[in-house]
Design a protein around this motif. Structure first.
Motif, mmCIF file in Angstrom:
data_model
loop_
_atom_site.group_PDB
_atom_site.id
_atom_site.type_symbol
_atom_site.label_atom_id
_atom_site.label_comp_id
_atom_site.label_asym_id
_atom_site.label_seq_id
_atom_site.Cartn_x
_atom_site.Cartn_y
_atom_site.Cartn_z
ATOM 1 N N PHE A 1 0.548 -1.255 -0.087
ATOM 2 C CA PHE A 1 0.089 -0.227 0.374
ATOM 3 C C PHE A 1 0.825 1.291 0.700
ATOM 4 N N ARG A 2 2.345 1.003 0.583
ATOM 5 C CA ARG A 2 3.012 2.364 0.692
ATOM 6 C C ARG A 2 3.564 2.696 -0.694
ATOM 7 N N SER A 3 3.510 1.198 -0.733
ATOM 8 C CA SER A 3 5.057 2.070 -2.318
ATOM 9 C C SER A 3 4.036 2.697 -3.358
ATOM 10 N N GLU A 4 2.445 1.860 -3.234
ATOM 11 C CA GLU A 4 1.837 2.148 -4.384
ATOM 12 C C GLU A 4 1.059 3.556 -4.366
ATOM 13 N N LEU A 5 1.059 3.876 -3.026
ATOM 14 C CA LEU A 5 0.786 5.541 -2.787
ATOM 15 C C LEU A 5 1.681 6.477 -3.621
ATOM 16 N N GLN A 6 2.471 6.513 -3.459
ATOM 17 C CA GLN A 6 4.045 7.042 -3.052
ATOM 18 C C GLN A 6 3.939 7.282 -5.286
ATOM 19 N N LYS A 7 3.972 6.025 -5.712
ATOM 20 C CA LYS A 7 4.330 5.898 -7.462
ATOM 21 C C LYS A 7 2.837 6.487 -7.575
ATOM 22 N N MET A 8 2.161 6.834 -6.866
ATOM 23 C CA MET A 8 0.720 7.950 -7.574
ATOM 24 C C MET A 8 1.160 9.705 -7.482
ATOM 25 N N GLY A 9 2.134 9.931 -6.508
ATOM 26 C CA GLY A 9 2.263 10.797 -6.425
ATOM 27 C C GLY A 9 2.386 11.277 -5.056
ATOM 28 N N PHE A 10 1.371 10.655 -3.662
ATOM 29 C CA PHE A 10 1.611 11.211 -2.453
ATOM 30 C C PHE A 10 2.513 11.485 -1.570
ATOM 31 N N GLU A 11 3.419 12.273 -0.491
ATOM 32 C CA GLU A 11 3.679 12.110 0.433
ATOM 33 C C GLU A 11 3.201 11.711 1.489
ATOM 34 N N VAL A 12 4.178 10.094 1.549
ATOM 35 C CA VAL A 12 4.212 9.272 2.562
ATOM 36 C C VAL A 12 4.742 9.421 3.599
ATOM 37 N N LEU A 13 4.066 9.566 5.056
ATOM 38 C CA LEU A 13 5.394 9.537 5.960
ATOM 39 C C LEU A 13 5.824 8.040 6.288
ATOM 40 N N GLY A 14 7.094 7.391 7.077
ATOM 41 C CA GLY A 14 6.950 6.357 7.621
ATOM 42 C C GLY A 14 7.776 5.369 6.638
ATOM 43 N N ASP A 15 8.460 4.644 7.414
ATOM 44 C CA ASP A 15 9.095 3.891 7.332
ATOM 45 C C ASP A 15 8.392 1.797 6.534
ATOM 46 N N ASN A 16 9.335 1.454 6.072
ATOM 47 C CA ASN A 16 8.551 0.088 5.642
ATOM 48 C C ASN A 16 8.225 -1.170 6.729
ATOM 49 N N ASP A 17 7.352 -1.232 6.074
ATOM 50 C CA ASP A 17 6.959 -2.591 7.865
ATOM 51 C C ASP A 17 6.054 -2.093 8.613
ATOM 52 N N SER A 18 5.633 -0.418 8.613
ATOM 53 C CA SER A 18 4.837 -0.075 9.015
ATOM 54 C C SER A 18 3.948 -0.028 9.380
ATOM 55 N N PRO A 19 2.477 -0.053 10.265
ATOM 56 C CA PRO A 19 1.160 -0.544 9.006
ATOM 57 C C PRO A 19 0.316 1.366 9.530
ATOM 58 N N VAL A 20 1.457 1.869 9.925
ATOM 59 C CA VAL A 20 0.844 2.911 10.124
ATOM 60 C C VAL A 20 1.175 3.915 8.630
ATOM 61 N N MET A 21 0.680 4.666 8.059
ATOM 62 C CA MET A 21 1.104 5.786 7.249
ATOM 63 C C MET A 21 0.214 6.994 6.891
ATOM 64 N N PRO A 22 0.829 7.693 6.803
ATOM 65 C CA PRO A 22 0.394 9.224 6.812
ATOM 66 C C PRO A 22 0.539 10.126 5.493
ATOM 67 N N ILE A 23 -0.589 10.050 5.054
ATOM 68 C CA ILE A 23 -0.505 10.827 3.697
ATOM 69 C C ILE A 23 -1.014 12.368 4.025
#
Length: 489
Positions: free
Chosen positions: A381-403
């Protein structure tokens, strides 16, 4: 550190300034009209007064339909959101009998235990029949059942500590424990983005409190060295004790703590490490044992381990794990143990059962599957959001992802548009975050299927285009990224 494009920062400041100016303008005329009517305060000072009251009336109430939405089902991958309406411009909201089935991207249901479970639920129901919903008593009176003792042993074994103590509320676990651990003459060094429960606990302790830059071990060492050299204020005597407080996963950032470096620094300067694993225990690590397991840190190097049962275990309450001497001391002195009603027996059974599932002690591999799924879902989910151009915070493996949303007008717009398409999200703004750094906080669950995630991505992408929160080009155009940016902590 978050980099804000200059234009975004400027428009956000302008929007808040406009809201503030119009709010003050309306308040001015409100005072004039109110002066014509007799006051019903009868000499009492107003209870609600000041900037907090202004913020609630002139900013929050305008968008309060985006917060506190009632649900009428368990918070699984999908849940039922109760529809509300307002007849007074959002000052009050009234519930209807209508519900909307929505994809749940807001609950801390990391491993999916919040919904009915084939192993946990029957045991919880049996416990409810045997022990009732509450002990109606503190632990030191009649509030300790065999389940509470079993739970504490289970938690201590799970996190890798000699002993543990449990409480009925996660927030209180921090706010009530810290004043017991340290007082006047002590020093607390806290990460600048630690949770409010830690902030209030530190303030209530009477200890001197210093902060270091978020997740920056080099600055932590600088603060430690300076404070040790200066000693206590005025007297310059050595500190009675020093406690460094960090979180495993920062709930508003989705970032993993740089625990190995922080532990090494604390060892060097003989400071205690207090680790809050509210969002990491059960959710990360090969067997769900949190950031220590994920980052290869020996739990013996972490002096005090705190966590909650509300995220990965589908229950309520929190725990402190540490040495037997520490836990025994807390049982004698902590007001949350001495005076508060003990954790509900069915809630305790839910935690015990979910830990057994995670460890495979239920006779199945469902726990391992859940842990693998939450990791795969989060990273996908994090990877796909970043590919779309959203600014996503956090690290891989974290289930929390702020947009990141930034602009105040985009907070309700994003939330309402997602809800229209049956996706429920949580938006977060000031005072929970700095004024400029409003965001939508996505929480991923192991109970989400690939189809759920694809639907969520489709809706969020459409709403992102509509609201204008794709602050970066899509992956194929990233070479054209805007060079000018404003850095904010």
């Amino acid at each position: 550190m978050i980099k804000i494009p200059y234009l975004t920062a400027l428009s956000t400041y302008f929007s808040y300034g406009l809201l503030f100016a119009f709010g003050q303008f309306r308040d001015f005329f409100r005072k004039i009209f109110d002066s014509w009517h007799s006051s019903n305060l009868q000499g009492y000072a107003p209870i609600c007064l000041g900037l907090e009251d202004f913020y609630i009336r002139r900013l929050y109430l305008r968008i309060q339909d985006c917060f506190g939405r009632p649900i009428s089902s368990s918070p699984g991958a999908w849940f039922d959101v109760v529809e509300r309406y307002s007849n007074d411009n959002n000052k009050t909201l009234k519930r209807t009998t209508k519900v909307t089935r929505c994809l749940n991207l807001g609950s801390y249901n990391y491993l999916g235990f919040a919904a009915a479970d084939e192993y946990c639920t029957p045991r919880v129901i049996e416990t409810l029949k045997r022990f009732s919903p509450s002990t109606c008593s503190p632990r030191v009176d009649g509030g300790t059942t065999i389940l509470h003792n079993e739970l504490e042993a289970c938690v201590a074994n799970f996190v890798g500590k000699p002993a543990a103590i449990v409480f009925g509320m996660g927030y209180v676990t921090n706010s009530a424990i810290l004043p017991v651990l340290i007082g006047k003459g002590g020093l607390i060094i806290s990460d600048s983005l630690n949770h409010n429960s830690i902030v209030n606990g530190a303030r209530g302790s009477g200890a001197t409190v210093r902060v270091f830059q978020h997740n920056t071990p080099s600055h932590l060492e600088e603060v430690l060295r300076q404070q040790i050299a200066e000693g206590q204020p005025r007297t310059h005597r050595p500190w009675k004790k020093i406690i460094v407080i960090v979180e495993g996963i920062y709930s508003m950032e989705g970032e993993l703590c740089k625990l190995p470096e922080i532990v090494a620094i604390c060892k060097k300067y003989k400071a205690y490490v207090y680790l809050d694993e509210a969002h990491s225990i059960g959710a990360v690590g090969k067997t769900g044992r949190g950031v220590c397991e994920l980052l290869g840190v020996d739990t013996a190097d972490v002096d005090i381990m705190m966590g909650t049962f509300t995220k990965s275990f589908g229950s309520c309450g929190g725990y402190i794990a540490g040495s037997k001497e520490l836990i025994q001391y807390l049982k004698y002195t902590c007001p949350a143990h001495l005076y508060a009603t003990s954790i509900s027996p069915p809630a305790a059974q839910q935690i015990i059962s979910s830990i057994k599932v995670i460890l495979g002690e239920d006779g199945s591999s469902r726990g391992a599957q859940k842990l693998a799924r939450i990791r795969e879902n989060s990273n996908f989910f994090r990877s796909e959001l970043q590919k779309m151009g959203f600014e996503v915070l956090g690290d891989n493996d974290s289930p929390v992802m702020p947009i990141m949303l930034y602009n105040p007008a985009k907070i309700p717009a994003f939330s309402r548009e997602c809800l229209k398409q049956n996706v429920a999200v949580v938006t977060v703004a000031f005072p929970a975050t700095p004024l400029l750094l409003a965001r939508a906080r996505i929480c991923i669950s192991a109970s989400h299927t690939k189809e759920d995630l694809l639907k969520a991505l489709e809706v969020i992408s459409q709403v992102g285009d509509l609201v204008g929160i794709k602050y970066f080009p899509a992956e194929s155009d990233k070479q054209h990224q805007e060079p000018g940016a404003l850095k904010l902590e």
